[in-house]
Scaffold this motif. Structure first.
Motif, mmCIF file in Angstrom:
data_model
loop_
_atom_site.group_PDB
_atom_site.id
_atom_site.type_symbol
_atom_site.label_atom_id
_atom_site.label_comp_id
_atom_site.label_asym_id
_atom_site.label_seq_id
_atom_site.Cartn_x
_atom_site.Cartn_y
_atom_site.Cartn_z
ATOM 1 N N GLU A 149 0.823 -1.195 0.000
ATOM 2 C CA GLU A 149 0.000 0.000 0.000
ATOM 3 C C GLU A 149 0.863 1.253 0.000
ATOM 4 O OE1 GLU A 149 0.815 -1.256 4.201
ATOM 5 O OE2 GLU A 149 0.128 -2.237 2.359
ATOM 6 N N PRO A 150 0.328 2.389 -0.480
ATOM 7 C CA PRO A 150 1.097 3.637 -0.452
ATOM 8 C C PRO A 150 1.462 4.022 0.980
ATOM 9 C CG PRO A 150 -0.859 3.844 -1.841
ATOM 10 C CD PRO A 150 -0.993 2.547 -1.105
ATOM 11 N N LEU A 219 0.349 1.004 -9.100
ATOM 12 C CA LEU A 219 -0.059 2.364 -9.465
ATOM 13 C C LEU A 219 -1.581 2.398 -9.575
ATOM 14 C CD1 LEU A 219 2.535 3.521 -12.172
ATOM 15 C CD2 LEU A 219 2.565 3.894 -9.698
ATOM 16 N N SER A 220 -2.129 3.615 -9.607
ATOM 17 C CA SER A 220 -3.583 3.790 -9.610
ATOM 18 C C SER A 220 -4.209 3.093 -8.403
ATOM 19 C CB SER A 220 -4.200 3.261 -10.913
ATOM 20 O OG SER A 220 -5.563 3.614 -11.017
ATOM 21 N N VAL A 221 -3.588 3.322 -7.245
ATOM 22 C CA VAL A 221 -4.067 2.708 -6.004
ATOM 23 C C VAL A 221 -4.515 3.775 -5.002
ATOM 24 C CG1 VAL A 221 -2.760 0.570 -6.216
ATOM 25 C CG2 VAL A 221 -1.665 2.584 -5.201
ATOM 26 N N GLY A 222 -4.907 4.943 -5.546
ATOM 27 C CA GLY A 222 -5.389 6.022 -4.700
ATOM 28 C C GLY A 222 -4.452 7.205 -4.584
ATOM 29 N N ASP A 226 -0.914 13.423 -10.273
ATOM 30 C CA ASP A 226 0.436 13.845 -10.668
ATOM 31 C C ASP A 226 1.493 12.837 -10.204
ATOM 32 O OD1 ASP A 226 0.159 14.447 -7.980
ATOM 33 O OD2 ASP A 226 1.134 16.406 -8.111
ATOM 34 N N GLN A 227 1.253 12.185 -9.077
ATOM 35 C CA GLN A 227 2.169 11.143 -8.629
ATOM 36 C C GLN A 227 2.075 9.914 -9.535
ATOM 37 O OE1 GLN A 227 1.489 9.574 -4.647
ATOM 38 N NE2 GLN A 227 3.677 9.196 -4.344
ATOM 39 N N PHE A 228 0.854 9.565 -9.931
ATOM 40 C CA PHE A 228 0.659 8.485 -10.894
ATOM 41 C C PHE A 228 1.408 8.789 -12.184
ATOM 42 C CE2 PHE A 228 -1.728 7.387 -14.746
ATOM 43 C CZ PHE A 228 -1.712 5.994 -14.691
ATOM 44 N N GLN A 229 1.254 10.003 -12.708
ATOM 45 C CA GLN A 229 1.928 10.398 -13.943
ATOM 46 C C GLN A 229 3.439 10.258 -13.821
ATOM 47 O OE1 GLN A 229 -0.008 14.350 -14.092
ATOM 48 N NE2 GLN A 229 -0.545 13.865 -16.212
ATOM 49 N N HIS A 230 3.969 10.714 -12.696
ATOM 50 C CA HIS A 230 5.423 10.688 -12.497
ATOM 51 C C HIS A 230 5.958 9.258 -12.521
ATOM 52 C CE1 HIS A 230 9.399 11.703 -10.934
ATOM 53 N NE2 HIS A 230 9.242 10.687 -10.087
ATOM 54 N N GLY A 242 10.351 -4.711 -26.677
ATOM 55 C CA GLY A 242 9.834 -5.730 -27.582
ATOM 56 C C GLY A 242 8.831 -6.667 -26.958
ATOM 57 N N LYS A 243 8.376 -6.337 -25.738
ATOM 58 C CA LYS A 243 7.406 -7.169 -25.027
ATOM 59 C C LYS A 243 6.138 -6.359 -24.747
ATOM 60 C CE LYS A 243 10.567 -10.452 -24.413
ATOM 61 N NZ LYS A 243 11.016 -10.882 -23.078
ATOM 62 N N PRO A 244 4.986 -7.041 -24.588
ATOM 63 C CA PRO A 244 3.765 -6.317 -24.203
ATOM 64 C C PRO A 244 3.931 -5.647 -22.844
ATOM 65 C CG PRO A 244 3.257 -8.563 -24.909
ATOM 66 C CD PRO A 244 4.742 -8.481 -24.764
ATOM 67 N N ARG A 245 3.375 -4.438 -22.722
ATOM 68 C CA ARG A 245 3.423 -3.680 -21.475
ATOM 69 C C ARG A 245 2.006 -3.489 -20.963
ATOM 70 N NH1 ARG A 245 7.124 1.121 -24.063
ATOM 71 N NH2 ARG A 245 9.174 0.100 -23.965
ATOM 72 N N TYR A 246 1.791 -3.863 -19.714
ATOM 73 C CA TYR A 246 0.455 -3.925 -19.127
ATOM 74 C C TYR A 246 0.440 -3.083 -17.858
ATOM 75 C CZ TYR A 246 -3.249 -6.480 -16.461
ATOM 76 O OH TYR A 246 -4.339 -6.839 -15.698
ATOM 77 N N LEU A 247 -0.442 -2.084 -17.805
ATOM 78 C CA LEU A 247 -0.625 -1.276 -16.603
ATOM 79 C C LEU A 247 -1.884 -1.749 -15.905
ATOM 80 C CD1 LEU A 247 0.181 1.057 -14.756
ATOM 81 C CD2 LEU A 247 -1.057 2.604 -16.276
ATOM 82 N N MET A 248 -1.727 -2.287 -14.716
ATOM 83 C CA MET A 248 -2.835 -2.947 -14.030
ATOM 84 C C MET A 248 -3.724 -1.943 -13.306
ATOM 85 S SD MET A 248 -0.561 -6.114 -12.489
ATOM 86 C CE MET A 248 -1.894 -7.322 -12.418
ATOM 87 N N GLY A 249 -5.051 -2.164 -13.415
ATOM 88 C CA GLY A 249 -5.998 -1.401 -12.624
ATOM 89 C C GLY A 249 -6.306 -0.009 -13.119
ATOM 90 N N VAL A 250 -6.290 0.199 -14.435
ATOM 91 C CA VAL A 250 -6.554 1.523 -15.013
ATOM 92 C C VAL A 250 -7.785 1.424 -15.908
ATOM 93 C CG1 VAL A 250 -5.690 3.257 -16.615
ATOM 94 C CG2 VAL A 250 -4.168 2.306 -14.887
ATOM 95 N N GLY A 251 -8.810 2.263 -15.660
ATOM 96 C CA GLY A 251 -10.047 2.113 -16.415
ATOM 97 C C GLY A 251 -10.864 3.373 -16.596
#
Length: 372
Positions: A149-150, A219-222, A226-230, A242-251
């Motif tokens: 957790e943060p 990330l995207s845990v509250g 601007d902190q998320f962006q950074h 060269g691999k898939p990049r997945y950001l979890m929990g963004v919608g």
């Protein structure tokens, strides 16, 4: 190699590509509807398939507890159980263990927890989670990781990272011994909390494992936007190109577009269907709250191109006010359609080297609010 990059925007890191998976190719960027319990809440899977959805999510933690692996194994995997002919990504269940389980104990060996359903005791190891996802026949499976957790200390975040890395290596070793009939791909998860040095270390150590794909967790845990962006801008370039990049929990549109700008290919979140079940719909002008009285006599559809275009805002509002289950069903289908259209429009803008312009104009309109 499961990923093929098709085009990179000339003015930012946004890119398009294809992920080659056992149940067909997936065009990226892609938003993945979440089907935690082998079902996307309030939406028929055949409607998603007709809409062109190529990849949905399931959750190892929930499916392991209910209905259980013996049931799903009887159907030859999750595809046979829920009759979905597209691809399925399954989360390892790590986040659910840490957020739902009333008791949990992490050791170097694995994590012990009690079920939030009946209190029964369970113990998951990286190897067991790989085996569970093999039974599920996941097209993409995630490694077991330690979620944090943060606000935790650097020492605690480092200890969690070290366990996550060791678990990823054990998961890889187990995945490489799965049966020849199982063709699913294993993705690692970069952790490190909100510490740059730990994020960089996690990305370096996991990249050395040469897994088929990589996700950014934690990330995207509250945290503030601007902190998320950074931390997104800091972490994304550290992942193998060269691999898939997945950001979890963004919608949400704002977060999805930010992720695409930084070269992220995949995202998921329960948020679009969760708010839909409460009567909130995404539109080009922002979020529309159907329960507001202003829509009582509104004869217009939410969007002329939506799968719900045959129904007026007034009628959809009535469904929610009357407690009819059709309301959440239509609203959920609309929100998933909206995000699918958003990533399709983004792909088109990337191919034309105008993604930043598209993002800016979309967000300008989106922030204006619903017109009368």
């Amino acid at each position: 190699m499961i990923y093929r990059k098709l085009h990179k925007d000339q003015h930012c890191e946004a890119r398009t590509g294809q992920i080659h998976l056992p149940h067909g190719n997936v065009d990226t960027p892609v938003f993945m509807p979440v089907g935690t319990n082998a079902s996307v809440k309030a939406v028929r899977l055949e409607d998603l398939f007709s809409m062109g959805v190529q990849l949905i999510l399931g959750n190892t933690y929930h499916l392991y507890l209910r209905p259980g692996m013996d049931v799903i194994q009887k159907f030859g995997g999750l595809h046979g159980f829920n009759n979905w002919n597209g691809n399925i990504l399954t989360d390892s269940g790590g986040y659910q263990v840490f957020s739902l389980a009333p008791f949990r104990k992490v050791t170097n060996e694995g994590v012990e927890f009690r079920s939030h359903i009946d209190g029964s005791k369970h113990f998951l190891t990286p190897e067991k989670v790989v085996g569970i996802q093999e039974i599920l026949n996941s097209d993409i499976q995630m490694v077991l990781d330690v979620c944090t957790e943060p606000g935790i200390s650097h020492k605690s975040a480092r200890e969690a990272l070290e366990i996550t890395t060791s678990w990823a290596l054990r998961a890889k070793n187990s995945w490489e011994t799965t049966t020849e009939t199982y063709q699913g791909k294993l993705f690692g998860i970069v952790q490190g909390n909100f510490y740059e040095d730990l994020r960089a270390r996690s990305a370096e150590e996991l990249s050395a494992l040469d897994l088929p794909g990589y996700a950014i967790g934690g990330l995207s845990v509250g945290e503030p936007f601007d902190q998320f962006q950074h931390y997104l801008a800091f972490t994304a370039p550290l992942l193998p190109g060269g691999k898939p990049r997945y950001l979890m929990g963004v919608g949400t549109p704002e977060y999805i577009l930010e992720a695409i700008e930084h070269g992220i290919d995949m995202f998921d979140c329960v948020f679009p269907t969760r708010v839909a079940r409460n009567g909130t719909l995404f539109t080009d002008h922002g979020r529309l709250v159907l329960k507001n009285q202003r829509y009582e006599y509104d004869t217009r559809p939410v969007s002329e191109h939506s799968p719900t275009a045959a129904y007026s805002r007034s009628y959809l509002r009535h469904l929610f006010k009357a407690g009819e289950m059709l309301g959440p069903m239509l609203a959920s289908l609309h929100n998933l359609w909206f995000l699918k259209k958003l990533v399709e429009d983004s792909r088109r803008a990337i191919h034309e080297n105008r993604f930043l312009e598209f993002k800016r104009s979309f967000l300008d309109l989106y922030s204006m609010g619903i017109p009368d």
